[in-house]
Design an enzyme around this catalytic site. Sequence first.
Site, PDB file in Angstrom:
ATOM      1  N   THR A  14     -10.565  -2.724 -10.839  1.00 32.32           N
ATOM      2  CA  THR A  14     -11.902  -2.538 -11.398  1.00 32.32           C
ATOM      3  C   THR A  14     -12.020  -1.225 -12.153  1.00 32.32           C
ATOM      4  O   THR A  14     -12.771  -1.118 -13.117  1.00 32.32           O
ATOM      5  CB  THR A  14     -12.939  -2.604 -10.255  1.00 32.32           C
ATOM      6  N   SER A  61      -6.081  -6.862  -8.449  1.00 29.53           N
ATOM      7  CA  SER A  61      -5.120  -6.678  -7.354  1.00 29.53           C
ATOM      8  C   SER A  61      -5.060  -7.862  -6.387  1.00 29.53           C
ATOM      9  O   SER A  61      -4.176  -7.901  -5.537  1.00 29.53           O
ATOM     10  CB  SER A  61      -5.391  -5.379  -6.599  1.00 29.53           C
ATOM     11  N   THR A  94      -9.226  -2.246  -5.710  1.00 27.38           N
ATOM     12  CA  THR A  94      -9.599  -1.909  -4.325  1.00 27.38           C
ATOM     13  C   THR A  94      -9.385  -3.077  -3.357  1.00 27.38           C
ATOM     14  O   THR A  94      -9.307  -2.867  -2.159  1.00 27.38           O
ATOM     15  CB  THR A  94     -11.074  -1.464  -4.243  1.00 27.38           C
ATOM     16  N   ASP A  95      -9.292  -4.301  -3.889  1.00 29.63           N
ATOM     17  CA  ASP A  95      -9.223  -5.450  -2.981  1.00 29.63           C
ATOM     18  C   ASP A  95      -7.977  -5.445  -2.100  1.00 29.63           C
ATOM     19  O   ASP A  95      -8.022  -5.895  -0.953  1.00 29.63           O
ATOM     20  CB  ASP A  95      -9.309  -6.761  -3.775  1.00 29.63           C
TER      21      ASP A  95
HETATM   22  C1  SIN Z   1      -9.164  -5.563  -7.807  1.00 32.23           C
HETATM   23  O1  SIN Z   1      -8.861  -5.362  -6.627  1.00 32.23           O
HETATM   24  O2  SIN Z   1      -8.323  -5.506  -8.714  1.00 32.23           O
HETATM   25  C2  SIN Z   1     -10.544  -5.938  -8.168  1.00 32.23           C
HETATM   26  C3  SIN Z   1     -11.547  -5.281  -7.299  1.00 32.23           C
HETATM   27  C4  SIN Z   1     -11.584  -3.802  -7.394  1.00 32.23           C
HETATM   28  O3  SIN Z   1     -10.742  -3.111  -7.942  1.00 32.23           O
HETATM   29  O4  SIN Z   1     -12.584  -3.239  -6.853  1.00 32.23           O
END
Ligand code: SIN
Length: 325
Positions: A14, A61, A94-95
């Site tokens: 993100t 991710s 973050t995922d």
């Molecule tokens: C991801 O994990 O690539 C999408 C969600 C995020 O980064 O918060």
Amino acid sequence: MNSGHLLLLGMGGTIAGLASDPSKPMAYQAGQISVAELLHEIGLESDIGHVEAMQVANIDSRHMTEELLITLGWAVKAGLEDEAVIGIVITHGTDTMEETGVFLHATLGKLASHYKKAVVLTGAMLPSNADHADGPLNLRAALYLAKEAKDTEQYGILAMMAGKPCLARDLSKQHTHALDALVVNARELDGPIHKRQADLSLPGEAQWPWVEILTSHGGAKGELVDALVAQGVEGIVIAGTGQGSVNRVLAERLVWAAQMGVAVVRSSRTGAGAVFSEIPEPDTAWNWLSARDLSPPKARIALQLALLEANSRKTEDWQSIFATI
Ligand code: SIN
């Protein structure tokens, strides 16, 4: 004053995402802009010195693969061994950041401490063009954390999100959209923590063991365990209720799976806290292992690494390796 430069590795997420309407930041595509652009946007060169940006991937991710983890691992290792690199920052979705965090911690944490360098994972909960995007602040803070590591003695595999530095091993995404979703229960950073004498080997070409996560819940059925064992699963992480308790129907099939040679690890689906050995399930009698403070996704990566290491070294069993991660 440190000479040398920082290395910035981009994985996507993100932080590199774009919303089609910046005032509606929940609808966006991750991994749209390059890590060089992210760096350019925060314009830090004057006070942080030279930063070398390298795009390893630009993905959401959720699509992380074992191959990409390995590629990232080797890129981090090269940076740690390069005298000209004083620290490393990784921008990541973050995922699954917690999975990458435990992977790097187990395979490169000792090396990072040896060189007194920090490898800092960071990301964002809002896309880069959102009105109050959190990415620039997170990236800036991560770069400073990496730059100052030698002076502050905060080295190893770390993370920086929402103004909170922590061990990357402590990351755990526990909210769908809060800015501190990953660090809300992380411990304060207090120097590197390593239970192992040496890092686990960075996986190469070898096939990673197949490890799945099964959730325990009311009305659980055991057939899924039977199907997985029939297909050759090598490890199962249970996302148990509460303290890692397991529905009796599921438990019965998982005891059988362990007898069949499947590595069974018991964690909790609650999102925080630890699962203690023998409480409330008899781990020793059932040949299971508790995941301690590892969340189900982190326990899955740790179990894969423990099985890989046990298979290649043959001197330590997966249980004792897992216990040191
Ligand atoms: C991801 O994990 O690539 C999408 C969600 C995020 O980064 O918060």
